[in-house]
Scaffold this motif. Sequence first.
Motif, PDB file in Angstrom:
ATOM      1  N   ASP A 127      56.074 -12.068   2.462  1.00 27.17           N
ATOM      2  CA  ASP A 127      57.475 -12.247   2.833  1.00 27.17           C
ATOM      3  C   ASP A 127      57.736 -11.505   4.140  1.00 27.17           C
ATOM      4  O   ASP A 127      56.792 -11.010   4.776  1.00 27.17           O
ATOM      5  CB  ASP A 127      58.413 -11.785   1.708  1.00 27.17           C
ATOM      6  CG  ASP A 127      58.287 -10.314   1.364  1.00 27.17           C
ATOM      7  OD1 ASP A 127      57.602  -9.562   2.097  1.00 27.17           O
ATOM      8  OD2 ASP A 127      58.888  -9.891   0.353  1.00 27.17           O
ATOM      9  N   HIS A 128      58.990 -11.422   4.552  1.00 32.70           N
ATOM     10  CA  HIS A 128      59.299 -10.760   5.819  1.00 32.70           C
ATOM     11  C   HIS A 128      58.860  -9.293   5.810  1.00 32.70           C
ATOM     12  O   HIS A 128      58.443  -8.762   6.837  1.00 32.70           O
ATOM     13  CB  HIS A 128      60.790 -10.898   6.157  1.00 32.70           C
ATOM     14  CG  HIS A 128      61.694 -10.145   5.248  1.00 32.70           C
ATOM     15  ND1 HIS A 128      62.031 -10.605   3.980  1.00 32.70           N
ATOM     16  CD2 HIS A 128      62.312  -8.957   5.397  1.00 32.70           C
ATOM     17  CE1 HIS A 128      62.824  -9.732   3.411  1.00 32.70           C
ATOM     18  NE2 HIS A 128      63.019  -8.719   4.244  1.00 32.70           N
TER      19      HIS A 128
ATOM     20  N   VAL B 194      61.766  -8.093  10.962  1.00 32.53           N
ATOM     21  CA  VAL B 194      60.501  -8.369  11.641  1.00 32.53           C
ATOM     22  C   VAL B 194      60.634  -8.071  13.138  1.00 32.53           C
ATOM     23  O   VAL B 194      59.741  -7.478  13.745  1.00 32.53           O
ATOM     24  CB  VAL B 194      60.052  -9.824  11.385  1.00 32.53           C
ATOM     25  CG1 VAL B 194      58.862 -10.196  12.260  1.00 32.53           C
ATOM     26  CG2 VAL B 194      59.711 -10.031   9.910  1.00 32.53           C
TER      27      VAL B 194
ATOM     28  N   PHE C 266      59.580 -16.573   8.541  1.00 35.25           N
ATOM     29  CA  PHE C 266      60.065 -15.269   8.108  1.00 35.25           C
ATOM     30  C   PHE C 266      60.546 -14.359   9.232  1.00 35.25           C
ATOM     31  O   PHE C 266      60.762 -13.169   9.011  1.00 35.25           O
ATOM     32  CB  PHE C 266      58.994 -14.536   7.302  1.00 35.25           C
ATOM     33  CG  PHE C 266      58.836 -15.070   5.907  1.00 35.25           C
ATOM     34  CD1 PHE C 266      59.864 -14.951   4.985  1.00 35.25           C
ATOM     35  CD2 PHE C 266      57.668 -15.701   5.526  1.00 35.25           C
ATOM     36  CE1 PHE C 266      59.715 -15.451   3.700  1.00 35.25           C
ATOM     37  CE2 PHE C 266      57.516 -16.204   4.244  1.00 35.25           C
ATOM     38  CZ  PHE C 266      58.538 -16.077   3.330  1.00 35.25           C
ATOM     39  N   VAL C 267      60.720 -14.891  10.427  1.00 34.19           N
ATOM     40  CA  VAL C 267      61.217 -14.041  11.503  1.00 34.19           C
ATOM     41  C   VAL C 267      62.688 -13.739  11.254  1.00 34.19           C
ATOM     42  O   VAL C 267      63.513 -14.647  11.159  1.00 34.19           O
ATOM     43  CB  VAL C 267      61.024 -14.703  12.886  1.00 34.19           C
ATOM     44  CG1 VAL C 267      61.655 -13.840  13.978  1.00 34.19           C
ATOM     45  CG2 VAL C 267      59.546 -14.921  13.162  1.00 34.19           C
TER      46      VAL C 267
ATOM     47  N   SER D  26      56.222  -8.087   4.208  1.00 34.41           N
ATOM     48  CA  SER D  26      54.757  -8.119   4.394  1.00 34.41           C
ATOM     49  C   SER D  26      54.407  -8.229   5.872  1.00 34.41           C
ATOM     50  O   SER D  26      53.550  -7.493   6.381  1.00 34.41           O
ATOM     51  CB  SER D  26      54.136  -9.312   3.662  1.00 34.41           C
ATOM     52  OG  SER D  26      54.582  -9.440   2.349  1.00 34.41           O
ATOM     53  N   PHE D  27      55.079  -9.159   6.559  1.00 30.02           N
ATOM     54  CA  PHE D  27      54.797  -9.348   7.977  1.00 30.02           C
ATOM     55  C   PHE D  27      55.238  -8.133   8.798  1.00 30.02           C
ATOM     56  O   PHE D  27      54.516  -7.698   9.699  1.00 30.02           O
ATOM     57  CB  PHE D  27      55.454 -10.631   8.491  1.00 30.02           C
ATOM     58  CG  PHE D  27      54.773 -11.867   8.004  1.00 30.02           C
ATOM     59  CD1 PHE D  27      53.519 -12.237   8.486  1.00 30.02           C
ATOM     60  CD2 PHE D  27      55.360 -12.678   7.046  1.00 30.02           C
ATOM     61  CE1 PHE D  27      52.877 -13.375   8.032  1.00 30.02           C
ATOM     62  CE2 PHE D  27      54.737 -13.826   6.588  1.00 30.02           C
ATOM     63  CZ  PHE D  27      53.483 -14.179   7.082  1.00 30.02           C
TER      64      PHE D  27
ATOM     65  N   CYS E  24      53.841 -15.280  10.990  1.00 29.80           N
ATOM     66  CA  CYS E  24      55.179 -15.005  10.474  1.00 29.80           C
ATOM     67  C   CYS E  24      56.147 -16.108  10.902  1.00 29.80           C
ATOM     68  O   CYS E  24      56.919 -16.622  10.093  1.00 29.80           O
ATOM     69  CB  CYS E  24      55.649 -13.651  10.977  1.00 29.80           C
ATOM     70  SG  CYS E  24      57.302 -13.179  10.445  1.00 29.80           S
TER      71      CYS E  24
ATOM     72  N   SER F 299      55.556 -19.302   9.155  1.00 26.87           N
ATOM     73  CA  SER F 299      55.965 -19.190   7.748  1.00 26.87           C
ATOM     74  C   SER F 299      57.480 -19.130   7.591  1.00 26.87           C
ATOM     75  O   SER F 299      57.979 -19.153   6.472  1.00 26.87           O
ATOM     76  CB  SER F 299      55.337 -17.944   7.116  1.00 26.87           C
ATOM     77  OG  SER F 299      53.931 -18.005   7.185  1.00 26.87           O
TER      78      SER F 299
END
Length: 137
Positions: free
Chosen positions: A65-66, A106, A101-102, A68-69, A96, A99
Amino acid sequence: NIMLKRMGDLYDQGNRSIRPTVFTYNAVLMACAETLSTPDPQPQEAFKIAVQIFNDLRNANEEPDHVSFGNMLRCANLLPDGDQKDGVIKSIFSLCARSGFVNNFVVRDLQATASEELWRSLLGVPIGEVNADSLPS
């Protein structure tokens, strides 16, 4: 890393209440990122562990998820400045973005990890303040 493996082993043996989740993986990634603030930092080893944990997460029944990134971006600080670190940052940010999730979390970690020239290039924002909601898609 050892605890995650133990949790996975117990889960595989039938203990369904101890399945590692994205939150578990994220906690280990955060611990790796914080290695530099310990009395005896071993950044290369911590970075290797972070990459393994991130790859394990991507291959598990969980999705990054965000957080993790963002944590992986922070783990890039374990590398010396240079082409390798920049390449890692580019790869993590690219994955990222692909995916979806930015977000501001992030972006904050990208700015804390990458040179201003690199993060502005990756975000497509040559000047001014950055807000994830106003980034080019």
